[in-house]
Design a protein around this motif. Structure first.
Motif, PDB file in Angstrom:
ATOM      1  N   SER A  43      38.318  21.344  40.230  1.00 19.43           N
ATOM      2  CA  SER A  43      38.879  21.509  38.897  1.00 19.43           C
ATOM      3  C   SER A  43      38.777  22.964  38.436  1.00 19.43           C
ATOM      4  O   SER A  43      39.184  23.289  37.322  1.00 19.43           O
ATOM      5  N   CYS A  44      38.239  23.862  39.296  1.00 23.77           N
ATOM      6  CA  CYS A  44      38.044  25.265  38.913  1.00 23.77           C
ATOM      7  C   CYS A  44      39.380  25.924  38.567  1.00 23.77           C
ATOM      8  O   CYS A  44      40.335  25.850  39.330  1.00 23.77           O
ATOM      9  N   ARG A  45      39.409  26.572  37.422  1.00 22.19           N
ATOM     10  CA  ARG A  45      40.617  27.274  36.989  1.00 22.19           C
ATOM     11  C   ARG A  45      40.393  28.779  36.855  1.00 22.19           C
ATOM     12  O   ARG A  45      41.347  29.539  36.798  1.00 22.19           O
ATOM     13  N   ILE A  46      39.123  29.179  36.787  1.00 22.57           N
ATOM     14  CA  ILE A  46      38.785  30.586  36.528  1.00 22.57           C
ATOM     15  C   ILE A  46      37.601  31.001  37.400  1.00 22.57           C
ATOM     16  O   ILE A  46      36.632  30.250  37.541  1.00 22.57           O
ATOM     17  N   ILE A  47      37.664  32.199  37.962  1.00 24.34           N
ATOM     18  CA  ILE A  47      36.510  32.809  38.617  1.00 24.34           C
ATOM     19  C   ILE A  47      36.196  34.085  37.848  1.00 24.34           C
ATOM     20  O   ILE A  47      37.075  34.932  37.645  1.00 24.34           O
ATOM     21  N   ALA A  48      34.951  34.220  37.380  1.00 23.06           N
ATOM     22  CA  ALA A  48      34.534  35.399  36.609  1.00 23.06           C
ATOM     23  C   ALA A  48      33.466  36.155  37.391  1.00 23.06           C
ATOM     24  O   ALA A  48      32.517  35.549  37.898  1.00 23.06           O
ATOM     25  N   MET A  49      33.630  37.473  37.512  1.00 22.57           N
ATOM     26  CA  MET A  49      32.685  38.302  38.255  1.00 22.57           C
ATOM     27  C   MET A  49      32.191  39.448  37.389  1.00 22.57           C
ATOM     28  O   MET A  49      32.935  39.986  36.569  1.00 22.57           O
ATOM     29  N   GLY A  50      30.930  39.844  37.609  1.00 23.09           N
ATOM     30  CA  GLY A  50      30.365  40.987  36.913  1.00 23.09           C
ATOM     31  C   GLY A  50      29.523  41.820  37.854  1.00 23.09           C
ATOM     32  O   GLY A  50      28.814  41.275  38.705  1.00 23.09           O
ATOM     33  N   ALA A  51      29.595  43.157  37.722  1.00 23.39           N
ATOM     34  CA  ALA A  51      28.854  44.043  38.623  1.00 23.39           C
ATOM     35  C   ALA A  51      28.652  45.400  37.978  1.00 23.39           C
ATOM     36  O   ALA A  51      29.336  45.769  37.024  1.00 23.39           O
ATOM     37  N   PRO A 106      42.107  30.572  42.471  1.00 21.78           N
ATOM     38  CA  PRO A 106      42.324  30.580  41.019  1.00 21.78           C
ATOM     39  C   PRO A 106      42.254  31.994  40.445  1.00 21.78           C
ATOM     40  O   PRO A 106      41.727  32.915  41.091  1.00 21.78           O
ATOM     41  N   GLY A 107      42.754  32.170  39.232  1.00 21.23           N
ATOM     42  CA  GLY A 107      42.727  33.478  38.584  1.00 21.23           C
ATOM     43  C   GLY A 107      41.321  34.022  38.438  1.00 21.23           C
ATOM     44  O   GLY A 107      40.363  33.277  38.211  1.00 21.23           O
ATOM     45  N   ILE A 108      41.188  35.350  38.570  1.00 22.58           N
ATOM     46  CA  ILE A 108      39.884  36.013  38.567  1.00 22.58           C
ATOM     47  C   ILE A 108      39.835  37.038  37.434  1.00 22.58           C
ATOM     48  O   ILE A 108      40.788  37.796  37.228  1.00 22.58           O
ATOM     49  N   VAL A 109      38.731  37.048  36.690  1.00 21.54           N
ATOM     50  CA  VAL A 109      38.495  38.062  35.658  1.00 21.54           C
ATOM     51  C   VAL A 109      37.210  38.809  36.004  1.00 21.54           C
ATOM     52  O   VAL A 109      36.210  38.205  36.388  1.00 21.54           O
ATOM     53  N   ILE A 110      37.248  40.134  35.882  1.00 16.71           N
ATOM     54  CA  ILE A 110      36.155  40.968  36.398  1.00 16.71           C
ATOM     55  C   ILE A 110      35.748  42.034  35.391  1.00 16.71           C
ATOM     56  O   ILE A 110      36.595  42.718  34.814  1.00 16.71           O
ATOM     57  N   VAL A 111      34.441  42.177  35.204  1.00 14.81           N
ATOM     58  CA  VAL A 111      33.879  43.345  34.513  1.00 14.81           C
ATOM     59  C   VAL A 111      33.050  44.128  35.514  1.00 14.81           C
ATOM     60  O   VAL A 111      32.099  43.612  36.096  1.00 14.81           O
ATOM     61  N   GLN A 112      33.451  45.375  35.736  1.00 14.73           N
ATOM     62  CA  GLN A 112      32.692  46.330  36.534  1.00 14.73           C
ATOM     63  C   GLN A 112      32.326  47.474  35.600  1.00 14.73           C
ATOM     64  O   GLN A 112      33.195  48.022  34.927  1.00 14.73           O
ATOM     65  N   HIS A 113      31.044  47.826  35.534  1.00 17.38           N
ATOM     66  CA  HIS A 113      30.658  48.981  34.726  1.00 17.38           C
ATOM     67  C   HIS A 113      31.239  50.229  35.387  1.00 17.38           C
ATOM     68  O   HIS A 113      30.821  50.612  36.485  1.00 17.38           O
ATOM     69  N   PRO A 120      39.285  47.130  31.289  1.00 17.71           N
ATOM     70  CA  PRO A 120      39.348  48.590  31.145  1.00 17.71           C
ATOM     71  C   PRO A 120      37.945  49.175  31.014  1.00 17.71           C
ATOM     72  O   PRO A 120      37.047  48.541  30.463  1.00 17.71           O
ATOM     73  N   GLY A 121      37.775  50.404  31.479  1.00 19.45           N
ATOM     74  CA  GLY A 121      36.443  51.016  31.525  1.00 19.45           C
ATOM     75  C   GLY A 121      35.793  51.277  30.191  1.00 19.45           C
ATOM     76  O   GLY A 121      34.588  51.537  30.139  1.00 19.45           O
ATOM     77  N   ASP A 122      36.550  51.206  29.097  1.00 17.49           N
ATOM     78  CA  ASP A 122      35.968  51.463  27.781  1.00 17.49           C
ATOM     79  C   ASP A 122      36.233  50.336  26.793  1.00 17.49           C
ATOM     80  O   ASP A 122      36.153  50.525  25.586  1.00 17.49           O
ATOM     81  N   GLN A 123      36.546  49.127  27.302  1.00 18.76           N
ATOM     82  CA  GLN A 123      36.844  48.006  26.419  1.00 18.76           C
ATOM     83  C   GLN A 123      36.183  46.724  26.919  1.00 18.76           C
ATOM     84  O   GLN A 123      36.111  46.494  28.125  1.00 18.76           O
ATOM     85  N   HIS A 124      35.708  45.915  25.979  1.00 19.06           N
ATOM     86  CA  HIS A 124      35.248  44.581  26.327  1.00 19.06           C
ATOM     87  C   HIS A 124      36.456  43.719  26.689  1.00 19.06           C
ATOM     88  O   HIS A 124      37.576  43.969  26.238  1.00 19.06           O
ATOM     89  N   MET A 125      36.213  42.694  27.487  1.00 17.18           N
ATOM     90  CA  MET A 125      37.269  41.730  27.816  1.00 17.18           C
ATOM     91  C   MET A 125      36.713  40.325  27.621  1.00 17.18           C
ATOM     92  O   MET A 125      35.622  40.022  28.085  1.00 17.18           O
ATOM     93  N   ARG A 126      37.461  39.471  26.910  1.00 10.99           N
ATOM     94  CA  ARG A 126      37.047  38.090  26.760  1.00 10.99           C
ATOM     95  C   ARG A 126      38.231  37.157  26.998  1.00 10.99           C
ATOM     96  O   ARG A 126      39.388  37.554  26.879  1.00 10.99           O
ATOM     97  N   PRO A 165      32.675  48.012  29.080  1.00 13.22           N
ATOM     98  CA  PRO A 165      32.702  46.551  28.930  1.00 13.22           C
ATOM     99  C   PRO A 165      31.374  45.908  29.332  1.00 13.22           C
ATOM    100  O   PRO A 165      30.635  46.459  30.152  1.00 13.22           O
ATOM    101  N   SER A 166      31.120  44.749  28.760  1.00 10.78           N
ATOM    102  CA  SER A 166      29.900  44.005  29.038  1.00 10.78           C
ATOM    103  C   SER A 166      30.216  42.727  29.807  1.00 10.78           C
ATOM    104  O   SER A 166      31.139  41.992  29.455  1.00 10.78           O
TER     105      SER A 166
END
Length: 341
Positions: free
Chosen positions: A153-161, A181-188, A227-233, A256-257
């Motif tokens: 049932s997974c619809r989203i994969i979220a990654m942070g690094a 499935p669609g992927i959303v990523i925050v990389q510092h 983006p490197g200077d914006q949060h994403m939700r 972003p956090s």
């Protein structure tokens, strides 16, 4: 406490001296030498045995990229690249540099303070990285074969690094099929580099990768990078998901956090998400990943041996946010396994 011995490599006398003076002000750092080019640096490495090297990307005789390609196999010295906005920095990271900082455009008092705070933090982290051990613990990545009839049932994969994350994210995304499935990523990552990073990934991967903007839908076979200077939700839009990107105060020390992204994924996607916390210093993402797990999402943490810096994954593991902790090389296969269940 032993001081961290630093070698500065840069062809500009003005910038070398500016760096030396700024780093010398820190009580735990000793600039043991400076070098004007790669050949000068090689001699200084043998003479002074530094713990960390800072290196300009663009230099005469031999650029910084070629230098670390030749140097690191013989002298595994943690290296931080200091770069103007350029795709070459990602080639340097791929060649073995552990981190990078963006060269300040102007040297006002405020920007200087921020720059040195950032650089000193990265030097302290780099000094504890054992490149020889890290190389031994990098497993072989295997591509994930696309399969029909996925029952998950997974619809989203979220990654942070954070530190080491550009290479970790690249390694994972290159292995994933277009059916993922669609992927959303925050990389510092510094502002200006995030689009270059996304464009580079788009060329290397089977899936589509782009820097996110407000209103983008999260679609199968696509990855969106904050983006490197914006949060994403994440926001639910009917049966679909889309993202919002916005400037804001630092959260858990970053914009972003990862926590901002993971919190929103927990609230909007619940049990339809997989969260992945990767290499990086600090603890950003641990609270958000725990929220994802509590809301029914599956969660993965990169293990200590394969992490350039086992900070963020450890923080998440310690609070019980990580369902399964595995080496980087096993993450694509674990994601695939969960997608089949």
């Amino acid at each position: 406490m032993m001081k961290i011995k630093v070698l500065i490599v840069d062809d500009s006398l003005l910038f070398r001296e500016w760096l030396r003076k700024g780093l010398t002000n820190h009580p735990n750092i000793e600039v043991v030498a400076t070098a004007v080019d790669a050949f000068d640096a090689r001699d200084k490495i043998l003479m002074f045995e530094p713990d960390v090297m800072t290196c300009d990307v663009e230099m005469p005789k031999m650029n910084g990229l070629e230098f670390i390609r030749r140097l690191l196999p013989q002298y595994p010295l943690p290296t931080i690249m200091i770069s103007t906005v350029s795709t070459r920095v990602f080639d340097a990271l791929n060649s073995g540099a552990v981190d990078f900082v963006s060269k300040p455009v102007n040297m006002t008092a405020g920007s200087t303070h921020v720059f040195f705070d950032d650089l000193i933090q990265r030097i302290r982290v780099a000094a504890n990285i054992n490149l020889e051990e890290l190389r031994r613990d990098q497993g072989v990545m295997k591509p994930v074969e696309p399969r029909s009839g996925m029952s998950s049932s997974c619809r989203i994969i979220a990654m942070g690094a954070s530190t080491g994350g550009t290479e970790a994210i690249t390694s994972i995304l290159k292995m994933l099929p277009v059916t993922v499935p669609g992927i959303v990523i925050v990389q510092h990552i510094p502002s200006g580099f995030s689009k270059m990073f996304a464009d580079r990934l788009n060329q290397l991967c089977k899936i589509s990768v782009k820097e996110a903007k407000t209103g983008d839908y999260v679609e199968a076979g696509t990855a969106l990078i904050a983006p490197g200077d914006q949060h994403m939700r994440l926001h639910k839009a009917g049966t679909a998901f889309r993202v919002e990107c916005y400037p804001g105060e630092r959260v858990t020390g970053h914009c972003p956090s990862v926590d901002v992204l993971f919190d929103s994924v927990a609230k909007e996607a619940g049990g339809k998400a997989i969260g992945v916390i990767l290499t990086g210093m600090g603890y950003d993402g641990s609270k958000g990943l725990l929220m994802m797990r509590r809301k029914g999402g599956r969660t993965i943490g990169q293990d200590a041996k394969s992490s350039v810096v086992y900070g963020m994954p450890k923080a998440a593991f310690d609070v019980g946010a990580v369902e399964q902790q595995v080496p980087l090389s096993q993450i694509p296969q674990l994601i695939n396994k969960w997608l089949q269940q």
